[in-house]
Write a protein that holds these residues in place. Structure first.
Motif, short mmCIF file in Angstrom:
data_model
loop_
_atom_site.label_atom_id
_atom_site.label_comp_id
_atom_site.label_asym_id
_atom_site.label_seq_id
_atom_site.Cartn_x
_atom_site.Cartn_y
_atom_site.Cartn_z
N GLY A 1 0.79 -1.12 -0.01
CA GLY A 1 0.08 0.00 0.04
C GLY A 1 1.07 1.18 -0.10
N SER A 2 0.41 2.38 -0.80
CA SER A 2 1.33 3.39 -0.72
C SER A 2 0.02 4.65 -0.23
CB SER A 2 1.38 3.77 -2.22
OG SER A 2 0.29 3.80 -3.07
N ASN A 3 0.76 5.79 0.01
CA ASN A 3 0.16 7.01 0.43
C ASN A 3 -0.73 6.83 1.74
OD1 ASN A 3 1.27 8.37 -1.78
ND2 ASN A 3 -0.59 7.44 -3.03
N LEU B 1 -6.47 6.16 3.79
CA LEU B 1 -7.42 7.07 3.31
C LEU B 1 -8.73 7.04 4.30
CD1 LEU B 1 -8.58 8.88 1.14
CD2 LEU B 1 -9.50 6.72 -0.15
N LYS C 1 -7.71 4.23 -6.93
CA LYS C 1 -6.85 4.63 -6.25
C LYS C 1 -6.94 3.99 -4.59
CE LYS C 1 -6.53 9.10 -8.67
NZ LYS C 1 -6.88 10.46 -8.35
N ALA C 2 -8.21 3.54 -4.26
CA ALA C 2 -8.26 3.33 -2.88
C ALA C 2 -7.89 1.91 -2.60
CB ALA C 2 -9.97 3.48 -2.48
N ASN D 1 -5.20 0.57 -3.44
CA ASN D 1 -3.77 0.86 -3.20
C ASN D 1 -3.22 1.53 -2.03
OD1 ASN D 1 -3.17 -1.09 -5.33
ND2 ASN D 1 -3.26 0.41 -6.84
N ARG D 2 -4.10 2.05 -1.22
CA ARG D 2 -3.66 2.75 0.22
C ARG D 2 -3.59 1.62 0.93
NH1 ARG D 2 -5.25 8.41 -0.57
NH2 ARG D 2 -4.30 8.58 1.48
#
Length: 323
Positions: free
Chosen positions: A98-100, A103, A124-125, A127-128
């Motif tokens: 997971g990145s960033n 969320l 996008k979600a 890969n959080r």
């Protein structure tokens, strides 16, 4: 609430006897992706159910202010349906790490009413590290639909406490799986295992095929879940019983098994015991002169299922592999 269309109002939909219920919000892109008898039909976009079950007591209510879902009512029974398209809600593009960060969502985005916007959000979600819904404020229908869609694409979800009305809609298995905090999800392997479990429950309980099966059960019709033909080509008679035992443990209910004995004859005692265990089993003797591709093609020719799954004789499979 809106009653279903009757048979006479569905003249553009062929094979109604074979397609007793079509549920969900189906748009033109969905029509291209969905498998089934309706995939080749020239249907206009549908936002309600087309029914040919002959049961006039079955009615549907479209719910959700941003993310559409459905309440189905028949007699004193009511059940909620997400009816998502598994061809579109899938883990394609999912990242193991997971990145960033996390969320944290607090409200619905009105722009999610446009499917392309919502699909970009899901991409996008997933890969959080995780999606935290602890402070999320929305109707139980919108919240349930968001959880189902996030789960379907493998986005790790955490929530300190789920509303009982949301739990009633998403089901016990999915709700009990969702942890209250990030915890072990910072570990990539734990995050991947959790993501796989979310996808499994979401697709098992909330994909359009599962919702159709629920509708059919309350209307007294037989299931339209697709049949799956497992094709097994083997040159190792000593592994046939092991492979068939793996297949017998599968949780999916509509299976056919087609075994190709590549250059040997299977013992009659093995055939007899396997037929008792599996029921829908075909054993073929295939010439050793044929290559693997030719043997598999022969097995597929003898398969009657809607879908084909190749099986290896020496692999271990989870009981939900086909599902």
């Amino acid at each position: 609430m809106r009653a279903f269309f009757g048979r006479s109002q569905c003249k553009n939909l062929r094979s109604l006897d074979q397609l007793p219920v079509l549920a969900g919000s189906i748009d033109k892109q969905d029509q291209k992706n969905l498998n089934g008898l309706w995939s080749s039909q020239d249907l206009p976009p549908l936002n309600i159910v087309v029914r040919a079950s002959g049961n006039n007591d079955l009615v549907m209510e479209k719910v959700g202010s941003v993310l559409p879902s459905f309440n189905f009512n028949i007699g004193n029974q009511t059940f909620w349906s997400a009816a998502f398209n598994p061809r579109r809600m899938n883990p394609g593009g999912w990242s193991q790490i997971g990145s960033n960060g996390v969320l944290r969502l607090s409200r619905l985005n009105p722009k999610w009413q446009k499917k392309s916007r919502f699909n970009r959000f899901l991409a996008k979600a997933r890969n959080r590290v995780a999606v935290d819904l602890t402070n999320f404020q929305a109707s139980s229908e919108d919240t349930a639909r968001l959880i189902v869609d996030l789960s379907a694409v493998g986005a790790p979800i955490v929530c300190a406490e789920l509303n009982p009305e949301v739990v009633a809609r998403i089901g016990k298995d999915l709700s009990e799986l969702i942890p209250s905090r990030i915890g072990k999800l910072v570990d990539p392997l734990n995050r991947e295992i959790y993501s796989s479990q979310l996808r499994r429950y979401a697709h098992r309980d909330h994909a359009i095929q599962a919702n159709l099966a629920n509708l059919l059960s309350v209307t007294g019709r037989s299931s339209i879940m697709p049949t799956v033909s497992i094709v097994l080509a083997t040159q190792r008679p000593q592994l046939v019983e092991f492979a068939l035992a793996q297949i017998a443990k599968q949780s999916y209910p509509h299976l056919e098994v087609v075994v190709g004995c590549h250059g040997f004859e299977l013992e009659k005692s093995v055939i007899a015991s396997s037929q008792q265990t599996l029921g829908n089993l075909k054993i073929l003797s295939c010439s050793r002169e044929k290559n693997l591709g030719e043997v598999l093609a022969e097995l597929v020719d003898h398969a009657d299922g809607d879908l084909i799954s190749k099986w290896d004789d020496d692999d271990w499979y989870d009981s939900n592999h086909i599902l």
